[in-house]
Design a protein around this motif. Structure first.
Motif, PDB file in Angstrom:
ATOM      1  N   UNK A  90      -7.934   9.793  -7.278  1.00 36.32           N
ATOM      2  CA  UNK A  90      -6.641   9.951  -6.607  1.00 36.32           C
ATOM      3  C   UNK A  90      -6.560  11.306  -5.912  1.00 36.32           C
ATOM      4  N   UNK A  91      -7.027  12.346  -6.579  1.00 34.56           N
ATOM      5  CA  UNK A  91      -6.996  13.682  -5.975  1.00 34.56           C
ATOM      6  C   UNK A  91      -7.945  13.771  -4.783  1.00 34.56           C
ATOM      7  N   UNK A  92      -9.044  13.027  -4.826  1.00 38.86           N
ATOM      8  CA  UNK A  92      -9.938  12.985  -3.667  1.00 38.86           C
ATOM      9  C   UNK A  92      -9.238  12.382  -2.452  1.00 38.86           C
ATOM     10  N   UNK A  93      -8.383  11.395  -2.700  1.00 38.13           N
ATOM     11  CA  UNK A  93      -7.610  10.811  -1.600  1.00 38.13           C
ATOM     12  C   UNK A  93      -6.675  11.862  -1.007  1.00 38.13           C
ATOM     13  N   UNK A  94      -6.013  12.626  -1.865  1.00 39.20           N
ATOM     14  CA  UNK A  94      -5.114  13.671  -1.377  1.00 39.20           C
ATOM     15  C   UNK A  94      -5.885  14.726  -0.582  1.00 39.20           C
ATOM     16  N   UNK A 166     -11.774   5.671   3.836  1.00 36.02           N
ATOM     17  CA  UNK A 166     -12.885   5.337   2.947  1.00 36.02           C
ATOM     18  C   UNK A 166     -12.642   5.878   1.546  1.00 36.02           C
ATOM     19  N   UNK A 167     -12.123   7.100   1.459  1.00 40.04           N
ATOM     20  CA  UNK A 167     -11.821   7.679   0.147  1.00 40.04           C
ATOM     21  C   UNK A 167     -10.735   6.895  -0.561  1.00 40.04           C
ATOM     22  N   UNK A 168      -9.750   6.404   0.200  1.00 41.01           N
ATOM     23  CA  UNK A 168      -8.696   5.593  -0.396  1.00 41.01           C
ATOM     24  C   UNK A 168      -9.264   4.290  -0.960  1.00 41.01           C
ATOM     25  N   UNK A 169     -10.187   3.670  -0.243  1.00 47.78           N
ATOM     26  CA  UNK A 169     -10.808   2.444  -0.750  1.00 47.78           C
ATOM     27  C   UNK A 169     -11.682   2.733  -1.969  1.00 47.78           C
ATOM     28  N   UNK A 170     -12.322   3.912  -1.984  1.00 43.03           N
ATOM     29  CA  UNK A 170     -13.104   4.289  -3.162  1.00 43.03           C
ATOM     30  C   UNK A 170     -12.201   4.442  -4.373  1.00 43.03           C
ATOM     31  N   UNK A 171     -11.002   4.986  -4.170  1.00 40.81           N
ATOM     32  CA  UNK A 171     -10.034   5.102  -5.260  1.00 40.81           C
ATOM     33  C   UNK A 171      -9.637   3.707  -5.756  1.00 40.81           C
ATOM     34  N   UNK A 172      -9.419   2.770  -4.808  1.00 42.70           N
ATOM     35  CA  UNK A 172      -9.042   1.412  -5.191  1.00 42.70           C
ATOM     36  C   UNK A 172     -10.160   0.750  -5.995  1.00 42.70           C
ATOM     37  N   UNK A 173     -11.396   0.942  -5.543  1.00 40.65           N
ATOM     38  CA  UNK A 173     -12.538   0.385  -6.281  1.00 40.65           C
ATOM     39  C   UNK A 173     -12.630   0.987  -7.675  1.00 40.65           C
ATOM     40  N   UNK A 174     -12.343   2.285  -7.788  1.00 40.89           N
ATOM     41  CA  UNK A 174     -12.401   2.941  -9.099  1.00 40.89           C
ATOM     42  C   UNK A 174     -11.339   2.378 -10.042  1.00 40.89           C
ATOM     43  N   UNK A 482      -0.611   0.036  -0.991  1.00 35.92           N
ATOM     44  CA  UNK A 482      -1.732   0.538  -0.188  1.00 35.92           C
ATOM     45  C   UNK A 482      -2.771   1.238  -1.058  1.00 35.92           C
ATOM     46  N   UNK A 483      -3.999   1.268  -0.558  1.00 37.03           N
ATOM     47  CA  UNK A 483      -5.075   1.916  -1.318  1.00 37.03           C
ATOM     48  C   UNK A 483      -4.822   3.399  -1.500  1.00 37.03           C
ATOM     49  N   UNK A 484      -4.061   4.008  -0.577  1.00 38.03           N
ATOM     50  CA  UNK A 484      -3.778   5.439  -0.683  1.00 38.03           C
ATOM     51  C   UNK A 484      -2.400   5.703  -1.283  1.00 38.03           C
ATOM     52  N   UNK A 485      -1.870   4.727  -2.026  1.00 31.64           N
ATOM     53  CA  UNK A 485      -0.562   4.914  -2.645  1.00 31.64           C
ATOM     54  C   UNK A 485      -0.602   6.082  -3.611  1.00 31.64           C
ATOM     55  N   UNK A 486       0.484   6.853  -3.710  1.00 30.43           N
ATOM     56  CA  UNK A 486       0.502   8.011  -4.619  1.00 30.43           C
ATOM     57  C   UNK A 486       0.282   7.586  -6.065  1.00 30.43           C
ATOM     58  N   UNK A 487      -0.271   8.488  -6.826  1.00 26.47           N
ATOM     59  CA  UNK A 487      -0.496   8.259  -8.256  1.00 26.47           C
ATOM     60  C   UNK A 487       0.767   8.651  -9.009  1.00 26.47           C
ATOM     61  N   UNK A 488       1.702   7.709  -9.125  1.00 25.37           N
ATOM     62  CA  UNK A 488       2.982   8.036  -9.755  1.00 25.37           C
ATOM     63  C   UNK A 488       2.817   8.385 -11.226  1.00 25.37           C
ATOM     64  N   UNK A 489       1.854   7.727 -11.883  1.00 23.21           N
ATOM     65  CA  UNK A 489       1.640   8.033 -13.305  1.00 23.21           C
ATOM     66  C   UNK A 489       1.112   9.444 -13.479  1.00 23.21           C
ATOM     67  N   UNK A 490       0.150   9.828 -12.619  1.00 27.25           N
ATOM     68  CA  UNK A 490      -0.396  11.172 -12.707  1.00 27.25           C
ATOM     69  C   UNK A 490       0.628  12.223 -12.336  1.00 27.25           C
ATOM     70  N   UNK A 491       1.488  11.894 -11.351  1.00 29.29           N
ATOM     71  CA  UNK A 491       2.510  12.852 -10.954  1.00 29.29           C
ATOM     72  C   UNK A 491       3.533  13.059 -12.066  1.00 29.29           C
ATOM     73  N   UNK A 492       3.878  11.959 -12.755  1.00 26.97           N
ATOM     74  CA  UNK A 492       4.860  12.072 -13.837  1.00 26.97           C
ATOM     75  C   UNK A 492       4.339  12.928 -14.968  1.00 26.97           C
TER      76      UNK A 492
END
Length: 501
Positions: A90-94, A166-174, A482-492
């Motif tokens: 997720x941080x890689x996407x950011x 591409x990084x967003x899709x990698x996050x989705x795959x992860x 979306x694949x680049x959706x924010x990580x709400x759990x990590x943000x919380x």
């Protein structure tokens, strides 16, 4: 007024310029038009009303519907919130999003405010009127703008955008992979629990046989050979139990690592390995569907698009760079005179830089960009082929596991009866203890094979679900984020730090 309008239009057209990016064309999929359908693929698994997909594609089935064990559902939810590898994704996407914004900002003019004071001493022989010390105060605005006439910056912007995607899709795959890893590790824990149970049962049976054999040996009616054979079975079962207890602890440790925290004490009751009702009839669809279902393929294509855009930037480097710089403000030899009438100062400096000789660097950069694109085409084609093989392998396995398990169940029953009969014949003096030993070993072996086949069947269903693109949504019917959706759990939890700074 008309003249200024024409100038503005001319500058806008000039700035829009052109682009040297090659037209992108998606490479043809280097796989067959359909998955294999004959031979082992023709056999479909048996389903019940509780474990059918109802014709829905994997991407439309939420993982909560695919995994119905409430204990497993909670473990997956915890892992999605706490797994450290997923947080890094997720941080890689950011980071990629920020890099794209940095590159895109080069398309716009920069404007800076500046205030300065300079003091200079001139030798007396060179000074006027004996004034050797002079000073100057200046306040104003500086601006600069590279006119992207040849599309160099726009190509770099497109490259950064595709790398971000591409990084967003990698996050989705992860994330999808994490769902499957937690499920498979949980199933492995259940499988070891079942192995421990049959080992305990085998150990009890072996200890009872050993006690009987030892009694016969002590009374002079049994041989030492029978005693040592019975002892061998007991000690082997004990050794197996220790190995399985170790495997059980290690399997739980692996599960703890995946969920990112110790196992909660308030987890709901789980289901046994035999009661894991996974969906068995998810349709495979066509190989072309994988292009929009599999995030790893979409990641590879985005990387290919980035390489394609980089060619445009490499080509544009052969042409002049056109930039405009200017400043406007006030200047005065005294601080108090900065804003008096007549202190205005400005400058305008258009610049054109044409590469003439750079030691072949631009040619090499273009060659490199073309080679990198060919590499990414190959990687994209390989991603499609790997996805095709994943699905084909899982379809072949899905078609055979039910029959294999049924055969092992019949074999288990036969070996159980063989052990009962061997013990009866041994007690009546018809057969030697070797027959009992062989029957015990064979039963134990086939019981282990049956458990391994059951967990392998469940692993196969999980792999097929993921290979077809499932695991991104939690509940069936949800709109995929979306694949680049924010990580709400990590943000919380304060880890991702989205609102910091």
């Amino acid at each position: 007024m008309k003249r200024y309008s024409l100038i503005a239009v001319a500058v806008a057209v000039f700035a829009a310029g052109c682009s040297f990016e090659p037209k992108y064309e998606r490479p043809a999929a280097p796989v067959a038009a359909a998955f294999p359908a004959s031979g082992v693929y023709a056999t479909q698994p048996t389903t019940t009303s509780a474990d059918t997909a109802g014709g829905r594609a994997a991407v439309d089935i939420g993982w909560r519907e695919f995994f119905t064990d409430p204990r497993l559902q909670q473990l997956i939810q915890i892992a999605l919130a706490n797994n450290r590898d997923l947080r890094v994704s997720v941080l890689n996407v950011e980071a990629a999003r920020a890099q794209y914004r940095i590159t895109r900002a080069q398309l716009f003019p920069t404007l800076d405010a500046q205030a300065s004071k300079s003091v200079q001493r001139t030798p007396k022989d060179l000074s006027f009127f004996g004034q050797t010390i002079s000073q100057q105060y200046q306040v104003g605005l500086n601006t600069s703008w590279e006119l992207d006439f040849w599309g160099r910056i726009r190509s770099l912007k497109d490259q950064a955008l595709e790398q971000y995607l591409a990084t967003a899709q990698a996050r989705k795959a992860a994330e999808i992979s994490l769902v499957s890893q937690v499920a498979q590790q949980y199933l492995q824990v259940l499988a070891v629990d079942d192995l421990l149970k049959i080992t305990d049962d085998t150990l009890k049976t072996a200890e009872a046989s050993y006690s009987l054999t030892k009694l016969q040996f002590d009374n002079g009616t049994g041989s030492e050979l029978d005693l040592r054979q019975a002892e061998t079975v007991v000690e082997q079962a004990r050794a197996n139990r220790e190995a399985q207890a170790r495997a059980r602890a290690q399997a739980e440790n692996a599960l703890v690592l995946l969920i990112g925290q110790p196992l909660p004490a308030d987890l709901p009751p789980g289901r046994s390995l035999d009661d894991q009702r996974l969906l068995t009839d998810i349709p495979a669809g066509l190989p072309s569907d994988l292009l929009t279902r599999r995030p790893d393929i979409m990641e590879a294509e985005a990387t290919l698009r980035a390489a394609n855009a980089n060619i445009g930037a490499a080509r544009a480097a052969f042409f002049p760079k056109i930039s405009l710089t200017g400043s406007f403000g006030t200047a005065s030899p005294t601080l108090g005179g900065l804003f008096k009438a007549g202190s205005a100062a400005w400058s305008f400096a258009p610049q054109i830089a044409l590469p003439i000789f750079e030691g072949g660097r631009n040619v090499a950069n273009l060659d490199l960009a073309n080679v990198q694109k060919r590499i990414e085409i190959t990687n994209y084609e390989k991603a499609i082929q790997s996805a095709f093989r994943d699905v084909a392998d899982d379809l072949a396995a899905r078609s055979t596991y039910d029959s294999q398990i049924q055969a092992l169940q019949r074999t288990t029953f036969a070996q159980s009866r063989t052990l009962d009969l061997s013990q009866l014949r041994y007690k009546n003096g018809v057969d030697s203890y070797l027959q009992v030993l062989t029957a015990q070993t064979n039963l134990y072996t086939v019981q282990q094979s049956l458990i391994n086949a059951r967990v392998a069947r469940l692993d196969n269903l999980v792999n097929l679900y993921v290979a077809l693109g499932g695991g991104w949504i939690a509940n069936t019917g949800e709109t995929p984020r979306p694949a680049d959706a924010p990580d709400t759990a990590g943000a919380a939890s304060g880890v991702a730090g989205k609102n910091s700074g």
